[in-house]
Design a protein around this motif. Structure first.
Motif, PDB file in Angstrom:
ATOM      1  N   MET A   1     -36.474  56.482 -90.698  1.00 60.51           N
ATOM      2  CA  MET A   1     -37.382  57.340 -89.953  1.00 60.51           C
ATOM      3  C   MET A   1     -36.553  58.361 -89.184  1.00 60.51           C
ATOM      4  O   MET A   1     -35.348  58.188 -88.996  1.00 60.51           O
ATOM      5  N   PRO A   2     -37.179  59.460 -88.727  1.00 65.94           N
ATOM      6  CA  PRO A   2     -36.428  60.438 -87.931  1.00 65.94           C
ATOM      7  C   PRO A   2     -35.787  59.771 -86.712  1.00 65.94           C
ATOM      8  O   PRO A   2     -36.425  58.948 -86.034  1.00 65.94           O
ATOM      9  N   LEU A   3     -34.534  60.101 -86.425  1.00 69.70           N
ATOM     10  CA  LEU A   3     -33.837  59.486 -85.304  1.00 69.70           C
ATOM     11  C   LEU A   3     -34.601  59.660 -83.995  1.00 69.70           C
ATOM     12  O   LEU A   3     -34.730  58.718 -83.208  1.00 69.70           O
ATOM     13  N   GLU A   4     -35.115  60.854 -83.768  1.00 71.80           N
ATOM     14  CA  GLU A   4     -35.796  61.120 -82.506  1.00 71.80           C
ATOM     15  C   GLU A   4     -37.034  60.239 -82.345  1.00 71.80           C
ATOM     16  O   GLU A   4     -37.318  59.747 -81.244  1.00 71.80           O
ATOM     17  N   LEU A   5     -37.763  60.011 -83.433  1.00 70.70           N
ATOM     18  CA  LEU A   5     -38.949  59.167 -83.366  1.00 70.70           C
ATOM     19  C   LEU A   5     -38.567  57.733 -82.987  1.00 70.70           C
ATOM     20  O   LEU A   5     -39.194  57.108 -82.126  1.00 70.70           O
ATOM     21  N   GLY A   6     -37.514  57.208 -83.622  1.00 67.37           N
ATOM     22  CA  GLY A   6     -37.071  55.863 -83.296  1.00 67.37           C
ATOM     23  C   GLY A   6     -36.627  55.734 -81.850  1.00 67.37           C
ATOM     24  O   GLY A   6     -36.903  54.732 -81.182  1.00 67.37           O
ATOM     25  N   ILE A   7     -35.946  56.742 -81.343  1.00 68.50           N
ATOM     26  CA  ILE A   7     -35.479  56.699 -79.954  1.00 68.50           C
ATOM     27  C   ILE A   7     -36.653  56.765 -78.989  1.00 68.50           C
ATOM     28  O   ILE A   7     -36.686  56.043 -77.987  1.00 68.50           O
ATOM     29  N   TYR A   8     -37.618  57.635 -79.254  1.00 68.43           N
ATOM     30  CA  TYR A   8     -38.805  57.687 -78.396  1.00 68.43           C
ATOM     31  C   TYR A   8     -39.528  56.334 -78.381  1.00 68.43           C
ATOM     32  O   TYR A   8     -39.970  55.850 -77.325  1.00 68.43           O
ATOM     33  N   ASP A   9     -39.668  55.726 -79.546  1.00 65.38           N
ATOM     34  CA  ASP A   9     -40.361  54.439 -79.626  1.00 65.38           C
ATOM     35  C   ASP A   9     -39.623  53.372 -78.825  1.00 65.38           C
ATOM     36  O   ASP A   9     -40.228  52.599 -78.073  1.00 65.38           O
ATOM     37  N   LEU A  10     -38.311  53.316 -78.988  1.00 62.77           N
ATOM     38  CA  LEU A  10     -37.529  52.326 -78.252  1.00 62.77           C
ATOM     39  C   LEU A  10     -37.581  52.592 -76.755  1.00 62.77           C
ATOM     40  O   LEU A  10     -37.687  51.655 -75.950  1.00 62.77           O
ATOM     41  N   ASP A  11     -37.525  53.851 -76.367  1.00 64.51           N
ATOM     42  CA  ASP A  11     -37.570  54.215 -74.952  1.00 64.51           C
ATOM     43  C   ASP A  11     -38.842  53.689 -74.286  1.00 64.51           C
ATOM     44  O   ASP A  11     -38.795  53.080 -73.205  1.00 64.51           O
ATOM     45  N   ARG A  12     -39.983  53.890 -74.935  1.00 71.14           N
ATOM     46  CA  ARG A  12     -41.251  53.388 -74.383  1.00 71.14           C
ATOM     47  C   ARG A  12     -41.260  51.866 -74.323  1.00 71.14           C
ATOM     48  O   ARG A  12     -41.743  51.272 -73.358  1.00 71.14           O
ATOM     49  N   LYS A  13     -40.727  51.240 -75.354  1.00 69.61           N
ATOM     50  CA  LYS A  13     -40.702  49.779 -75.392  1.00 69.61           C
ATOM     51  C   LYS A  13     -39.856  49.224 -74.248  1.00 69.61           C
ATOM     52  O   LYS A  13     -40.257  48.280 -73.556  1.00 69.61           O
ATOM     53  N   LEU A  14     -38.680  49.798 -74.030  1.00 70.18           N
ATOM     54  CA  LEU A  14     -37.805  49.331 -72.961  1.00 70.18           C
ATOM     55  C   LEU A  14     -38.470  49.505 -71.602  1.00 70.18           C
ATOM     56  O   LEU A  14     -38.427  48.608 -70.750  1.00 70.18           O
ATOM     57  N   ALA A  15     -39.085  50.662 -71.376  1.00 63.97           N
ATOM     58  CA  ALA A  15     -39.760  50.901 -70.097  1.00 63.97           C
ATOM     59  C   ALA A  15     -40.874  49.884 -69.870  1.00 63.97           C
ATOM     60  O   ALA A  15     -41.058  49.375 -68.753  1.00 63.97           O
ATOM     61  N   SER A  16     -41.605  49.545 -70.905  1.00 67.42           N
ATOM     62  CA  SER A  16     -42.706  48.591 -70.770  1.00 67.42           C
ATOM     63  C   SER A  16     -42.207  47.171 -70.511  1.00 67.42           C
ATOM     64  O   SER A  16     -42.974  46.312 -70.079  1.00 67.42           O
ATOM     65  N   CYS A  17     -40.925  46.924 -70.761  1.00 66.56           N
ATOM     66  CA  CYS A  17     -40.333  45.599 -70.540  1.00 66.56           C
ATOM     67  C   CYS A  17     -39.577  45.519 -69.220  1.00 66.56           C
ATOM     68  O   CYS A  17     -38.954  44.493 -68.922  1.00 66.56           O
ATOM     69  N   GLY A  18     -39.590  46.587 -68.431  1.00 63.50           N
ATOM     70  CA  GLY A  18     -38.929  46.564 -67.137  1.00 63.50           C
ATOM     71  C   GLY A  18     -37.487  47.010 -67.151  1.00 63.50           C
ATOM     72  O   GLY A  18     -36.796  46.930 -66.134  1.00 63.50           O
ATOM     73  N   VAL A  19     -37.008  47.515 -68.293  1.00 66.09           N
ATOM     74  CA  VAL A  19     -35.625  47.992 -68.385  1.00 66.09           C
ATOM     75  C   VAL A  19     -35.565  49.423 -67.871  1.00 66.09           C
ATOM     76  O   VAL A  19     -36.289  50.297 -68.356  1.00 66.09           O
ATOM     77  N   THR A  20     -34.720  49.673 -66.880  1.00 66.60           N
ATOM     78  CA  THR A  20     -34.567  51.019 -66.337  1.00 66.60           C
ATOM     79  C   THR A  20     -33.215  51.639 -66.695  1.00 66.60           C
ATOM     80  O   THR A  20     -33.055  52.852 -66.635  1.00 66.60           O
TER      81      THR A  20
END
Length: 383
Positions: free
Chosen positions: A71-90
């Protein structure tokens, strides 16, 4: 802004009902009783410091969710970024691997470097503070040149040294490794055993020693923290300590973890291991390490949503309660990596905070980075 009527987890104790004031992205006051001012109401929910994740190897899975499906790198990074934020990772250190072809599954240096370039270019627009943890396999001949290039670009925050040769480290139990490999690849155990045999016959011990020494010297001279990986003996811990390592990631045995602690290395293990109570590779249990007093840091490893329930689970296993277990994912990694402005709920530090709720499975309700809400499920009015 006041965050009021929360169970506040400080580094050394828990305030049952208190309040925290945030101004200009920083914590400016902590009260050990509720305040009577206009405030964001917590109703007794947990208020934790934002998690500092030193080892998360999820980007590759977001970018390539199935084998050979890029998948496009930027899409994967955006997805991971949201996931980390939702898990309390800052704060997140993306553990990106540089290694030769293993069992027909290559991670080309160019592809890993491209992920680092994309992550670095996108940092300012992402929710979480993303940094780079470069993992180098010790038989990768181009490791030193690659590391030098990344350091010159100013993008590395942590270097770790890996050796995934079967028969030692993470794969010291060869039979279990063969079984796992067969399951992962959908092949017979006989075919998997042949792949393992071929892997064990490859490489040069002399070349590996040179890679380790060169990378360790580079990290030392550039002031970059160095981590060892999968320490399986006191001898290996002693070697890595002598080379300047300050972190022992995923020690394989209790003896190795104890030796690391004795020599002043911070020990890091996976939150999935701690939550489940066992290692998927059949190695040291993070719970056992914590109960023995030889665990310093919990990392997401491959599953960031495990961090919160893992620290709540460990709270019942150690003398420090919730304050000590939460520090595994916040104060301890921040201190180990030299991040003095975060990792604790304390006056003058960044307002990197997690609002969570106990339950059958503890859940994150909102995450703040620098006092700004970067994720919320809508349950906290005003955030």
């Amino acid at each position: 802004m006041w965050l009021n009527n929360f169970e506040i987890v400080l580094e050394d104790r828990v305030v049952e009902r208190g309040a925290v004031r945030i101004e200009d992205g920083c914590i400016v006051a902590i009260r050990e009783n509720p305040v009577a001012a206009d405030a964001i109401e917590g109703n007794g929910r947990l208020l934790l410091p934002g998690f500092v994740d030193i080892h998360g190897d999820m980007i590759e899975k977001e970018v390539e969710p199935r084998a050979n499906v890029r998948m496009p790198l930027e899409l994967g990074i955006y997805d991971l970024d949201r996931k980390l934020a939702s898990c309390g990772v800052t704060t997140a250190y993306a553990a990106l691997a540089f290694q030769p072809d293993f069992y027909g599954h290559a991670r080309p240096v160019e592809h890993t470097a491209a992920m680092i370039d994309a992550l670095t270019a996108m940092r300012e627009e992402l929710l979480v503070d993303h940094r780079v943890h470069a993992r180098f396999e010790v038989d990768l001949s181009s490791a030193l040149a690659t590391a030098e290039g990344l350091l010159s670009a100013g993008v590395l925050g942590l270097i770790s040294l890996m050796d995934h040769t079967p028969g030692q480290g993470q794969y010291r139990n060869i039979e279990k490794h063969v079984t796992n490999l067969a399951r992962q690849r959908g092949i017979s155990e006989a075919a998997a055993a042949e792949l393992v045999r071929q892997r064990m016959s490859e490489g040069s011990a002399g070349e590996s020693i040179k890679v380790v020494a060169d990378l360790a010297n580079l990290a030392r001279t550039r002031g970059i923290p160095l981590a060892s990986h999968d320490d399986d003996s006191v001898e290996k811990v002693a070697l890595m300590h002598g080379l300047g390592a300050t972190i022992s990631e995923f020690p394989i045995t209790i003896e190795a973890a104890a030796e690391a602690r004795q020599r002043g290395l911070a020990t890091a293990m996976g939150a999935p291991n701690a939550l489940r109570g066992l290692s998927y590779s059949g190695n040291l249990s993070a719970r056992q390490a914590y109960e023995a007093g030889v665990l310093d840091i919990l990392a997401s490893d491959y599953h960031p949503s495990a961090i919160l329930p893992a620290v709540v689970t460990l709270a019942d296993l150690g003398p420090g309660g919730l304050a000590a277990s939460v520090a595994l994912a916040s104060a301890n990694p921040a201190r180990t990596l030299g991040l003095a402005d975060r990792g604790r709920i304390a006056e003058g530090l960044r307002a990197d905070l997690v609002i969570a709720e106990r339950g059958r499975i503890p859940r994150t309700r909102a995450t703040l980075r620098g006092g700004r809400t970067i994720w919320s499920d809508g349950r906290i009015m005003g955030l």
